[in-house]
Design an enzyme around this catalytic site. Structure first.
Site, PDB file in Angstrom:
ATOM      1  N   LYS A  79       0.837  -1.213   0.000  1.00 14.64           N
ATOM      2  CA  LYS A  79       0.000   0.000   0.000  1.00 14.64           C
ATOM      3  C   LYS A  79       0.869   1.258   0.000  1.00 14.64           C
ATOM      4  CE  LYS A  79      -4.016  -2.168   2.043  1.00 14.64           C
ATOM      5  NZ  LYS A  79      -3.451  -3.522   2.299  1.00 14.64           N
TER       6      LYS A  79
ATOM      7  N   ALA B  88       2.391   4.628  -0.234  1.00 14.25           N
ATOM      8  CA  ALA B  88       1.675   5.909  -0.126  1.00 14.25           C
ATOM      9  C   ALA B  88       2.615   7.001   0.370  1.00 14.25           C
ATOM     10  CB  ALA B  88       0.483   5.767   0.820  1.00 14.25           C
TER      11      ALA B  88
ATOM     12  N   ILE C 222       5.934  10.059  -0.789  1.00  9.87           N
ATOM     13  CA  ILE C 222       6.341  11.000  -1.832  1.00  9.87           C
ATOM     14  C   ILE C 222       6.994  10.214  -2.972  1.00  9.87           C
ATOM     15  CG2 ILE C 222       6.637  12.921  -0.222  1.00  9.87           C
ATOM     16  CD1 ILE C 222       9.719  12.381  -0.420  1.00  9.87           C
TER      17      ILE C 222
ATOM     18  N   PRO D 112     -10.512  -7.433  -2.299  1.00  6.35           N
ATOM     19  CA  PRO D 112     -10.414  -8.003  -0.955  1.00  6.35           C
ATOM     20  C   PRO D 112     -11.721  -7.830  -0.186  1.00  6.35           C
ATOM     21  CG  PRO D 112      -9.436  -5.837  -0.950  1.00  6.35           C
ATOM     22  CD  PRO D 112     -10.013  -6.045  -2.328  1.00  6.35           C
TER      23      PRO D 112
ATOM     24  N   GLN E 265     -14.501 -10.482   6.215  1.00 10.97           N
ATOM     25  CA  GLN E 265     -15.001  -9.095   6.225  1.00 10.97           C
ATOM     26  C   GLN E 265     -16.441  -8.987   5.702  1.00 10.97           C
ATOM     27  OE1 GLN E 265     -12.245  -5.857   5.033  1.00 10.97           O
ATOM     28  NE2 GLN E 265     -10.715  -7.449   4.672  1.00 10.97           N
TER      29      GLN E 265
HETATM   30  O1  C5P Z   1      -8.259 -11.857   5.966  1.00  9.06           O
HETATM   31  P1  C5P Z   1      -8.958 -11.121   4.858  1.00  9.06           P
HETATM   32  O2  C5P Z   1      -9.563 -12.067   3.824  1.00  9.06           O
HETATM   33  O3  C5P Z   1      -9.924 -10.083   5.329  1.00  9.06           O
HETATM   34  O4  C5P Z   1      -7.749 -10.371   4.095  1.00  9.06           O
HETATM   35  C1  C5P Z   1      -7.928  -9.344   3.177  1.00  9.06           C
HETATM   36  C2  C5P Z   1      -6.566  -8.902   2.712  1.00  9.06           C
HETATM   37  O5  C5P Z   1      -6.703  -7.865   1.761  1.00  9.06           O
HETATM   38  C3  C5P Z   1      -5.665  -8.364   3.797  1.00  9.06           C
HETATM   39  O6  C5P Z   1      -4.330  -8.680   3.432  1.00  9.06           O
HETATM   40  C4  C5P Z   1      -5.875  -6.869   3.742  1.00  9.06           C
HETATM   41  O7  C5P Z   1      -4.750  -6.168   4.187  1.00  9.06           O
HETATM   42  C5  C5P Z   1      -6.056  -6.671   2.239  1.00  9.06           C
HETATM   43  N1  C5P Z   1      -6.802  -5.499   1.794  1.00  9.06           N
HETATM   44  C6  C5P Z   1      -8.084  -5.230   2.224  1.00  9.06           C
HETATM   45  N2  C5P Z   1      -8.739  -4.128   1.754  1.00  9.06           N
HETATM   46  C7  C5P Z   1      -8.165  -3.313   0.855  1.00  9.06           C
HETATM   47  C8  C5P Z   1      -6.881  -3.584   0.386  1.00  9.06           C
HETATM   48  C9  C5P Z   1      -6.231  -4.710   0.876  1.00  9.06           C
HETATM   49  O8  C5P Z   1      -8.661  -6.004   3.023  1.00  9.06           O
HETATM   50  N3  C5P Z   1      -8.831  -2.306   0.345  1.00  9.06           N
END
Ligand code: C5P
Length: 216
Positions: free
Chosen positions: A64, A66, A68, A172, A177
């Site tokens: 990620k 982010a 300069i 993701p 989530q």
């Molecule tokens: O464990 P889980 O399936 O939630 O993992 C999601 C992965 O995607 C993690 O590595 C998280 O850091 C990454 N991620 C995210 N949302 C974003 C970008 C990356 O959950 N917008």
């Protein structure tokens, strides 16, 4: 990028041996892994090299980025030198910072993924609604690969509309989530899944269940 079974494993364990065992146990179901800060900070950039040397996988580094432009260049350079095939870069920092990462990727013959919006609940606090603008900037920069959230399908679908059907979106947020694989794959090309697999009692059974669930 061809992603086997549309699943990218988010390898967020903090131990390289356990990560290796996990990947070995499900290696026939995947060809793409995402390595982020948990594993890299615990074990160093060698974790990227180890996976690259031992598995014929696509390796996406989720740093990620982010910063300069000058710092982004250094981060991208070290990441590609370690063997990454691509690196995830934040879009909100603006065109010059993103372009700096793109330039380094080009030198290595590699690519970046542009992160448009995050997937967690707090993502809507400051960045909601900015994903389309970030996607437009990505198109101006000639970027082919994007990250957009499965947990906010309205955002994912809107970002897909801006990008058009030919750009590659990875998403993701599926599983732990709350995102749903089939809904997400209506708009995204591949799912990023971590905890639903690596925290499962049996990761092989878990990934097989997810694959079975995918009908699109
Ligand atoms: O464990 P889980 O399936 O939630 O993992 C999601 C992965 O995607 C993690 O590595 C998280 O850091 C990454 N991620 C995210 N949302 C974003 C970008 C990356 O959950 N917008």
């Amino acid at each position: 990028m061809e992603v086997k079974n549309n699943i990218i494993l988010a390898l967020d364990l903090m131990d390289i041996i356990k990560s290796f065992e996990l990947v070995e146990s499900i290696s026939k179901y995947i060809n793409t892994i995402k390595i982020g800060y948990p594993l890299t900070l615990a074990e160093g950039l060698k974790s990227v090299t180890v996976f690259k040397e031992n598995f014929e996988f696509n390796t996406i580094c989720d740093y990620k980025v982010a910063d300069i432009p000058a710092t982004n260049e250094k981060i991208a350079d070290l990441t590609f030198k370690a063997g990454a095939d691509s690196i995830i870069v934040h879009g909100f920092v603006g065109k010059d910072s993103v372009a700096a990462s793109c330039d380094v990727a080009l030198e290595y013959g590699k690519e970046i993924f542009l992160l448009t919006e995050m997937s967690h609940p707090g993502a809507i606090q400051f960045l909601k609604g900015k994903g389309e603008k970030i996607a437009e900037m990505g198109l101006e920069l000639g970027i082919n690969n994007y990250v957009a959230p499965s947990t906010h399908l309205d955002r994912l679908s809107s970002i897909r509309s801006v990008l058009g059907k030919d750009k590659f979106i990875i998403s993701p947020g599926v599983g732990t989530q709350g995102g749903n694989p089939n809904d997400t794959l209506k708009y995204a090309d591949a799912l990023i899944i971590g905890r639903s697999i690596y925290n499962a009692e049996n990761p092989e059974i878990a990934i097989k269940e997810i694959i079975k669930e995918i009908t699109v």
